[in-house]
Design an enzyme around this catalytic site. Structure first.
Site, PDB file in Angstrom:
ATOM      1  N   ARG A 166      16.520 -41.740 -26.579  1.00 16.72           N
ATOM      2  CA  ARG A 166      15.914 -41.208 -27.812  1.00 16.72           C
ATOM      3  C   ARG A 166      16.900 -40.382 -28.659  1.00 16.72           C
ATOM      4  O   ARG A 166      16.521 -39.397 -29.282  1.00 16.72           O
ATOM      5  CB  ARG A 166      14.695 -40.333 -27.511  1.00 16.72           C
ATOM      6  N   SER A 241       4.631 -40.400 -29.146  1.00 13.41           N
ATOM      7  CA  SER A 241       4.967 -39.310 -28.213  1.00 13.41           C
ATOM      8  C   SER A 241       5.506 -38.132 -29.018  1.00 13.41           C
ATOM      9  O   SER A 241       6.477 -38.292 -29.753  1.00 13.41           O
ATOM     10  CB  SER A 241       6.057 -39.746 -27.235  1.00 13.41           C
ATOM     11  N   GLU A 347      10.080 -34.889 -30.054  1.00  9.58           N
ATOM     12  CA  GLU A 347      10.780 -36.123 -30.419  1.00  9.58           C
ATOM     13  C   GLU A 347      10.924 -36.297 -31.938  1.00  9.58           C
ATOM     14  O   GLU A 347      11.941 -36.820 -32.394  1.00  9.58           O
ATOM     15  CB  GLU A 347      10.002 -37.309 -29.822  1.00  9.58           C
TER      16      GLU A 347
HETATM   17  N1  EPU Z   1       0.695 -40.088 -18.020  1.00  5.22           N
HETATM   18  C1  EPU Z   1      -0.289 -39.194 -17.691  1.00  5.22           C
HETATM   19  N2  EPU Z   1      -1.113 -38.755 -18.678  1.00  5.22           N
HETATM   20  C2  EPU Z   1      -0.987 -39.157 -19.944  1.00  5.22           C
HETATM   21  C3  EPU Z   1       0.023 -40.054 -20.287  1.00  5.22           C
HETATM   22  C4  EPU Z   1       0.868 -40.507 -19.296  1.00  5.22           C
HETATM   23  O1  EPU Z   1      -0.433 -38.801 -16.543  1.00  5.22           O
HETATM   24  O2  EPU Z   1      -1.787 -38.733 -20.779  1.00  5.22           O
HETATM   25  C5  EPU Z   1       1.553 -40.629 -16.949  1.00  5.22           C
HETATM   26  C6  EPU Z   1       1.279 -42.124 -16.771  1.00  5.22           C
HETATM   27  O3  EPU Z   1       0.259 -42.342 -15.863  1.00  5.22           O
HETATM   28  C7  EPU Z   1       2.600 -42.635 -16.282  1.00  5.22           C
HETATM   29  C8  EPU Z   1       3.608 -41.728 -16.925  1.00  5.22           C
HETATM   30  O4  EPU Z   1       2.911 -40.553 -17.329  1.00  5.22           O
HETATM   31  O5  EPU Z   1       2.681 -42.500 -14.895  1.00  5.22           O
HETATM   32  C9  EPU Z   1       4.316 -42.362 -18.094  1.00  5.22           C
HETATM   33  O6  EPU Z   1       3.349 -42.670 -19.099  1.00  5.22           O
HETATM   34  P1  EPU Z   1       3.514 -43.915 -20.104  1.00  5.22           P
HETATM   35  O7  EPU Z   1       3.785 -45.158 -19.318  1.00  5.22           O
HETATM   36  O8  EPU Z   1       2.361 -43.898 -21.029  1.00  5.22           O
HETATM   37  O9  EPU Z   1       4.832 -43.650 -20.836  1.00  5.22           O
HETATM   38  P2  EPU Z   1       5.438 -42.332 -21.511  1.00  5.22           P
HETATM   39  O10 EPU Z   1       6.584 -41.905 -20.641  1.00  5.22           O
HETATM   40  O11 EPU Z   1       4.394 -41.320 -21.794  1.00  5.22           O
HETATM   41  C10 EPU Z   1       7.223 -43.601 -22.900  1.00  5.22           C
HETATM   42  C11 EPU Z   1       7.714 -43.460 -24.306  1.00  5.22           C
HETATM   43  C12 EPU Z   1       6.794 -44.226 -25.246  1.00  5.22           C
HETATM   44  C13 EPU Z   1       6.751 -45.677 -24.813  1.00  5.22           C
HETATM   45  C14 EPU Z   1       6.246 -45.745 -23.381  1.00  5.22           C
HETATM   46  C15 EPU Z   1       6.261 -47.149 -22.823  1.00  5.22           C
HETATM   47  C16 EPU Z   1       8.835 -41.335 -24.486  1.00  5.22           C
HETATM   48  C17 EPU Z   1       8.742 -39.909 -24.912  1.00  5.22           C
HETATM   49  N3  EPU Z   1       7.742 -42.063 -24.663  1.00  5.22           N
HETATM   50  O12 EPU Z   1       5.975 -42.933 -22.859  1.00  5.22           O
HETATM   51  O13 EPU Z   1       7.367 -44.157 -26.531  1.00  5.22           O
HETATM   52  O14 EPU Z   1       5.918 -46.446 -25.641  1.00  5.22           O
HETATM   53  O15 EPU Z   1       7.099 -44.949 -22.522  1.00  5.22           O
HETATM   54  O16 EPU Z   1       7.572 -47.536 -22.625  1.00  5.22           O
HETATM   55  O17 EPU Z   1       9.889 -41.777 -24.021  1.00  5.22           O
HETATM   56  C18 EPU Z   1       7.378 -42.824 -28.512  1.00  5.22           C
HETATM   57  O18 EPU Z   1       8.562 -42.594 -28.257  1.00  5.22           O
HETATM   58  O19 EPU Z   1       6.798 -42.355 -29.532  1.00  5.22           O
HETATM   59  C19 EPU Z   1       6.623 -43.646 -27.590  1.00  5.22           C
HETATM   60  C20 EPU Z   1       5.336 -43.892 -27.759  1.00  5.22           C
END
Ligand code: EPU
Length: 372
Positions: A166, A241, A347
């Site tokens: 990022r 995010s 972010e």
């Molecule tokens: N989780 C929770 N609660 C929540 C959300 C997530 O416990 O409310 C847990 C999920 O269960 C999972 C872990 O956190 O075990 C990761 O969650 P998720 O797969 O939704 O991915 P993320 O790490 O929250 C990242 C990117 C997203 C991208 C997704 C999918 C960042 C900051 N965010 O989200 O990117 O779409 O992975 O690859 O790196 C963005 O940058 O705006 C964005 C949406």
């Protein structure tokens, strides 16, 4: 004909948060000559310049921006064969998802997991957009940029973009270059990448998923998290995010896992989502930390709140201000810091508003607010 410059143009409708004040000056540029003209004008007027993309990763302060906001409006896609690759060149203002859809429709692999992300093609290198196991840096081949100091257009190889999670040289050193177009090197007929567990699970029934099946699956996953724009979705006014996933030492990650077991948040340490990185550090899931720290999905603080679909997305429900949003973001950051000792970093790009909010000390200097 040089472009026109308008005054006091509201920026809120140009952001997905639908928040923030006006641009003192605003200009749309269709060509690199227009961009040069606008930059010269701003230089003569001694004004700062901000280049606006799709406004989907942007927080604008309530007082707006006292300089010139420049919006690139050139669109267009071009496909060129180059060895065993097809190079897809997109002008900066091309909507990102149109690029992904066009690549998938031609069976060109490399960006299919980046389906459904809002914003413009030219903005994607700024924060090295990534999702579901792919990021822009993996396939970006070159960019055409305008050097803001020399006002010359040049090709920039990906190696000079300083990409990391990022982040890029454009985000670290704003004000150096304006992205005019981006070129992606895509692989015709290649297999899709299924590196992200959630995506691989969702496609488990497909022996050899096609690129369009991957795209549809990613769109479904994102829709469930309110991450595909839909005018009827109450969680739509957000920047995806709000915080990046924190990268911590292996010891710190182990401490968070041990704490989570102690506090009965999980039964076993491996249930805490963690992604080991090649350098030995560990990426934790900010959304998990936010929820386990006690910030509930759907939390409301007046006109703003936490998305009901994903704890990492902050949402404006209408009628609010950027000050409301910043107060909520500080609350989330401080709740996580108090519980886990990890300070989340936002972010989005901030325009006309400082992050973190500061306090003017009795010694006569600005200090970062630490409200713990
Ligand atoms: N989780 C929770 N609660 C929540 C959300 C997530 O416990 O409310 C847990 C999920 O269960 C999972 C872990 O956190 O075990 C990761 O969650 P998720 O797969 O939704 O991915 P993320 O790490 O929250 C990242 C990117 C997203 C991208 C997704 C999918 C960042 C900051 N965010 O989200 O990117 O779409 O992975 O690859 O790196 C963005 O940058 O705006 C964005 C949406």
């Amino acid at each position: 004909m040089p472009p026109v410059i308008r005054e006091y143009v509201p920026l809120a409708p140009l952001t997905t948060f639908e928040l923030g004040g006006p641009a003192r000056f605003f200009c749309q540029a269709a060509t690199s000559q227009d961009v040069v003209w606008a930059l010269r004008w701003a230089r003569d007027e001694n004004l700062p310049v901000f280049v606006l993309g799709g406004g989907s990763n942007l927080v604008v302060g309530d007082a707006g921006f006292p300089g010139l906001v420049l919006q690139l409006i050139a669109r267009g896609l071009e496909f060129r064969s180059q060895g065993d690759h097809v190079v897809l060149e997109a002008q900066a203002a091309e909507p990102w998802d149109d690029l992904v859809a066009a690549a998938v429709a031609r069976d060109l692999a490399g960006i299919e997991c980046l389906s459904g992300i809002p914003g413009t093609a030219g903005a994607t290198p700024i924060q090295n957009v990534g999702a579901y196991g792919q990021e822009v840096a993996d396939t970006l081949h070159a960019l055409r940029v305008l050097d803001r100091r020399s006002l010359e257009v040049r090709a920039l190889p990906t190696a000079e973009c300083g990409f990391s999670y990022r982040n890029s040289v454009f985000k670290r050193e704003p004000g150096q270059a304006i992205v005019l177009s981006v070129c992606f090197a895509l692989r015709p007929g290649a297999q899709p990448v299924l590196a992200y567990r959630e995506l691989a699970n969702a496609l488990a029934g497909h022996a050899r998923p096609s690129l369009s099946e991957v795209r549809e699956t990613v769109l479904d996953l994102r829709r469930k998290k309110s991450l595909v724009y839909d005018a009827r979705d109450p969680n739509r006014r957000s920047a995806g995010s709000f915080f990046t996933n924190p990268i911590v030492s292996a010891d710190q990650a182990a401490a968070v896992s041990a704490q989570a077991v102690d506090e009965k948040l999980v039964q076993a340490p491996e249930e805490v989502p963690q992604y080991p990185l090649p350098d030995g550090r560990v990426k934790l899931a900010a959304g998990w930390l936010v929820e386990r720290a006690g910030v509930k999905r759907g939390l409301r603080m007046g006109p703003v709140g936490v998305s009901g679909a994903h704890a990492l997305a902050l949402v404006h429900h209408g009628g609010g201000s950027t000050a409301d949003l910043i107060r909520l973001a500080v609350h989330v950051r401080d709740t996580v810091a108090a519980r886990f000792g990890i300070t989340l970093q936002p972010e989005p790009v901030f325009l006309g508003v400082t992050w973190p909010p500061r306090i003017f000390s009795a010694q006569g200097s600005w200090v970062e607010s630490i409200s713990r």
